[in-house]
Design an enzyme around this catalytic site. Sequence first.
Site, mmCIF file in Angstrom:
data_model
loop_
_atom_site.group_PDB
_atom_site.id
_atom_site.type_symbol
_atom_site.label_atom_id
_atom_site.label_comp_id
_atom_site.label_asym_id
_atom_site.label_seq_id
_atom_site.Cartn_x
_atom_site.Cartn_y
_atom_site.Cartn_z
ATOM 1 N N ASP A 330 20.635 27.055 -2.460
ATOM 2 C CA ASP A 330 19.902 28.018 -1.562
ATOM 3 C C ASP A 330 18.738 26.895 -1.323
ATOM 4 O OD1 ASP A 330 17.570 29.705 -1.329
ATOM 5 O OD2 ASP A 330 19.165 31.097 -1.564
ATOM 6 N N ASP A 373 20.726 31.416 3.976
ATOM 7 C CA ASP A 373 20.355 30.092 3.618
ATOM 8 C C ASP A 373 20.967 29.481 2.474
ATOM 9 O OD1 ASP A 373 19.337 31.715 1.520
ATOM 10 O OD2 ASP A 373 17.015 31.386 1.945
#
Length: 457
Positions: A330, A373
């Site tokens: 992430d 993301d």
Amino acid sequence: MVARILVVDDVPANLKLLEARLSAEYFDVMTASNGTEALALARRTDCDLILLDVMMPDIDGFEVCRRLKADPLTFHIPVVMVTALDSPDDRNRALEAGADDFLTKPVPDVVLIARVRSLTRLKMMVDELRMRAAASIEIGMLAPDPSVMADAGKGGRILLVDDSKSSYERLATILAAEHTIEVEPNPSEALFHAAEGNYDLLIVSLDLKNFDSLRLCSQMRSLERTRNVPILAIADPENSTRLLRGLEIGINDYLLRPSDKNELMVRVRTQIKKHRYVDYLRENLQNSIEMAMTDTHTMLLNWRYAEVQLKVAATNAIAKSERLAFLFLDVDNLKIINDTYGHSAGTDVLKEVSVRIRKSIRGIDIGCRYGGDEFVIVMPQTDLHVGSLVAQRFVRSIAGELFSINGGERQIAVTISAGLAALTGTNDSAKGLFDRADAALLRAKADGRNRVVVDNG
């Protein structure tokens, strides 16, 4: 699947005769008595071949053929002129209009049926590619290329297999005016030569000395690298039986000696145009498959495809008692980057992360964008220890090198958090692996980001 044939002739007796011949061979036959009716039927029905008379009262067959080949809806349908005309000029005029063949009445049943079967078989293969290409266009993947229809069939690469020097010198001289021509006078080397070159057309003499030319054509059709390259056979008139056998094997077209120069050129152009059209459809299909698997922003695999691969990898690893690690990544604070520098900067960051992922993984690993993301990496034959070393090195590489954003106008620091899990045994699953890596990633973010958390089962 039964092929559907459209027969066009203004003489009712001719229509009934052709309809009876074709119906006896279990073809589905439609009829039209003039050019206008034929054009309308071709546009609204799925016909596989058009048998077209030339001399008709409203629009002659040459003009009908030209209109069919200029229409995107009917461009791909093979057209065979069946007419009482028999002069070379008429034949060339038909071929230049786009006809696939020109048969002079009366046509022997065996010749007619062999040609119809050959052309409809090729048409159905093209239809499958067209259907898949059309599906891609409908979902917005690829747009059709108008230049494909406009291709003149020139500038092709041709391999001529002929062991008669006088014959191949004459043919090569004629063809060299529009194409790159290579001659293979040794039939024993022809298959290797054909497989090694990226040819648009193979021209094979059926009168090779001490060599079975039909077997050569059959081998060309069975070999993967030459299977889809069109074959134009050239034969003496007394070889008509072998020509018919060749059409069954997969020869695309033929020419009888002594060959007319203009007819040779037109038939070669036609086959090259068809080959390029089919290549375009195959490339279109391949691009569609790749786009269906790929995230368009990062050019990594998308999760829809990678999820299937994860399940397959987990099933195989469990069955073979092999190792498998799963890394969940992430990008830290991407929203802040978007809010501070703009969403284009955030996109730049995601693209650079994907570039570094591709540089970091092995050929057997699967890297993909999960969404937003987040990224995932599936690592076969990898345990927690090795997976942890890979993850730590990747997290450090992200933090250790600034990211260029907004076209290189600015550089910013970026960090990434990671959660790692590995298969624990025969009772584990892809879902369990995913959930544990996800939970480890949440802990990495909660513990301050820019770190790796390993799930120890």
